[in-house]
Design an enzyme around this catalytic site. Structure first.
Site, PDB file in Angstrom:
ATOM      1  N   GLY A  91       0.827  -1.208   0.000  1.00  0.00           N
ATOM      2  CA  GLY A  91       0.000   0.000   0.000  1.00  0.00           C
ATOM      3  C   GLY A  91       0.857   1.253   0.000  1.00  0.00           C
ATOM      4  O   GLY A  91       0.533   2.250  -0.651  1.00  0.00           O
ATOM      5  N   GLN A 166      -0.010   7.382   4.581  1.00  0.00           N
ATOM      6  CA  GLN A 166       0.095   7.120   3.143  1.00  0.00           C
ATOM      7  C   GLN A 166      -0.595   8.225   2.361  1.00  0.00           C
ATOM      8  O   GLN A 166      -0.082   8.693   1.347  1.00  0.00           O
ATOM      9  CB  GLN A 166      -0.497   5.749   2.816  1.00  0.00           C
ATOM     10  CG  GLN A 166       0.351   4.631   3.424  1.00  0.00           C
ATOM     11  CD  GLN A 166      -0.168   3.242   3.130  1.00  0.00           C
ATOM     12  OE1 GLN A 166      -1.243   3.079   2.544  1.00  0.00           O
ATOM     13  NE2 GLN A 166       0.573   2.235   3.539  1.00  0.00           N
ATOM     14  N   ASP A 312      -0.420  -0.625  13.077  1.00  0.00           N
ATOM     15  CA  ASP A 312      -0.008  -1.959  12.614  1.00  0.00           C
ATOM     16  C   ASP A 312       0.208  -2.937  13.768  1.00  0.00           C
ATOM     17  O   ASP A 312       0.398  -4.135  13.543  1.00  0.00           O
ATOM     18  CB  ASP A 312       1.275  -1.852  11.779  1.00  0.00           C
ATOM     19  CG  ASP A 312       1.024  -1.122  10.464  1.00  0.00           C
ATOM     20  OD1 ASP A 312      -0.136  -1.090  10.006  1.00  0.00           O
ATOM     21  OD2 ASP A 312       1.989  -0.575   9.895  1.00  0.00           O
TER      22      ASP A 312
END
Ligand code: S3P
Length: 425
Positions: A91, A166, A312
């Site tokens: 990603g 991101q 995460d």
């Protein structure tokens, strides 16, 4: 891969380099003038995908025994790839690269594996379109493959609906090619590795609260980047040492950037014995050794601004919660539904299969810890973090746990199972 209740884990360990920082080292190194040398680069499949994409755009990237050398060609030095760029499972590669590609003078296509082709790309298509970029989902459903027609971009302020590094990094990288200042505000601060590394490469970038602002057309200069150990990989060893009686581990050279250290805060609130030793700064990033001892844990609440700082680590934190006394509440974690797998669903499913008391909620779960957990056959769903989190669960549970399709740890930690074995003493 099979696991049973483990004997104590003891000794010293260095986990592989940080995945986020390794990706960014290759990206900024490619856009910089001169050579960038990256030491402790993570040789996992995701970061190798980033290398391959930049090689396809004419960047010479070589390896010596101890470092990766990126021979950058400057901000406007990339060339049109001759075929579709393949990001694999990554990603970070797809979303950050989209920002870079939107401002090029050529067109390109981006695709990846079955998982990445299901993950939302509208979150980068929308801001890039607002900047005047042309990013299309080829099947018209907001998913990859993407076609990016390079265009001149306009600077803007983007209010991001998600706290996502991101998305933020995608917009900031596009901002390097814009006609004016570009800034991004996010609800809560996400990891700031792009901001720190852009600054060290010479970009004019500032951060205030949850807003980062970049000036266009910098001259980026190649740097030496020393990648710290990945706290997201250290997380499995932290959890294993906390859960397995008699364990004591020294995990050396771990990145403890405050936008990534939520796991340490949550573990402290659960009563974990973790000492932070030899804390120092390296290439703008905070680094330390972590001394972790087996501890009895209690439940906690994980929510709000903490979530992006441990996004995460939530699979392995849910495992810790299942073994802790009392209730743990995880809230505001809806982003987990759109990771490499639907992590919320899988965490609930796997913990329940092991006998834990877990109640799913809209944006998280409530775990009533302390019930004895037993082994079972658990699929990784090809998600590296699910495989590693439940390997740890299997080392603390009764009976045998089998993780199927366990090789997916290659994405971020190819030697994970070997490193675990070495510490059993
Ligand atoms: C990453 C940001 C996070 C994280 C991912 C790596 C990065 O994703 O989950 O593993 O390197 O920027 P989001 O930004 O989508 O939360």
């Amino acid at each position: 891969m099979k696991f049973t209740k483990s004997i104590p884990l003891k000794g010293e360990l260095r986990v592989p380099g940080d995945k986020s920082i390794s990706h960014r080292g290759v990206m900024l190194g490619s856009l910089a003038q001169g050579t960038t040398a990256v030491t402790n680069f993570l040789e996992g499949a995701d970061c190798l995908s980033t290398i391959n994409c930049f090689r396809s755009m004419g960047i010479d990237i070589s390896r010596t025994e101890k470092e990766i050398l990126i021979h950058g060609k400057g901000l406007h030095g990339l060339s049109a790839p001759s075929s579709c760029l393949d990001v694999g499972n990554s990603g970070t590669t797809m979303r950050l690269l989209s920002g870079i590609l939107a401002g090029q003078r050529f067109s390109s296509e981006l695709t990846g594996d079955a998982s990445i082709r299901k993950r939302p790309m509208t979150r980068v298509i929308a801001p890039l379109s607002l900047m005047g970029g042309c990013v299309e989902s080829l099947s018209g459903n907001g998913l990859a493959p993407l076609r990016i027609t390079g265009r001149p971009l306009k600077g803007m302020h983007y209010q991001s609906p998600v706290s996502s590094a991101q998305v933020k990094s995608c917009v900031l990288l596009a901002g390097l090619y814009a006609d004016g200042q570009t800034s991004v505000t996010e609800p809560f601060l996400s990891r700031n590795h792009s901001e720190l590394m852009l600054r060290s490469f010479g970009a004019k970038i500032s951060s205030k609260g949850t807003t980062a602002t970049v000036e266009p057309e910098p001259i980026l200069i190649g740097q030496k980047v020393e990648v710290p150990g990945d706290i997201s990989s250290a997380a499995y060893f932290i959890a294993a040492a906390l859960l397995i009686p008699g364990s004591e581990l020294l995990i050396q050279n771990v990145g403890i950037n405050p936008t990534r250290d939520g796991i340490l805060k949550v573990c402290a609130s659960m009563g974990a014995k973790i000492e932070i030793l030899n804390s120092h700064t390296c290439c703008g990033e905070e680094v330390a050794d972590l001394l972790v001892r087996h501890s009895s844990l209690k439940g906690t609440v994980i929510e709000g601004a903490l979530i992006p700082t441990l996004i995460d680590e939530l699979p392995v934190l849910s495992v810790l919660a299942a073994f802790a006394e009392g209730t743990t509440i995880i809230r505001d974690a809806q982003e987990l539904k759109v990771k490499e797998s639907n992590r919320l669903d899988i965490m609930v499913h796997h913990l329940t299969a092991m006998g834990a008391d877990v109640e799913p909620t809209e944006d998280g779960m409530i775990i009533t810890g302390g019930k004895p957990l037993h082994g079972g056959v658990l699929d990784s769903y090809l998600d590296h973090r699910i495989a590693m989190a439940f390997a740890v669960a299997g080392m603390a549970a009764e009976g045998e746990t089998e993780i199927t399709r366990a090789d997916c740890v290659d994405i971020s930690y190819p030697d994970f199972y070997k490193d675990l074995e070495k510490l059993k003493k």
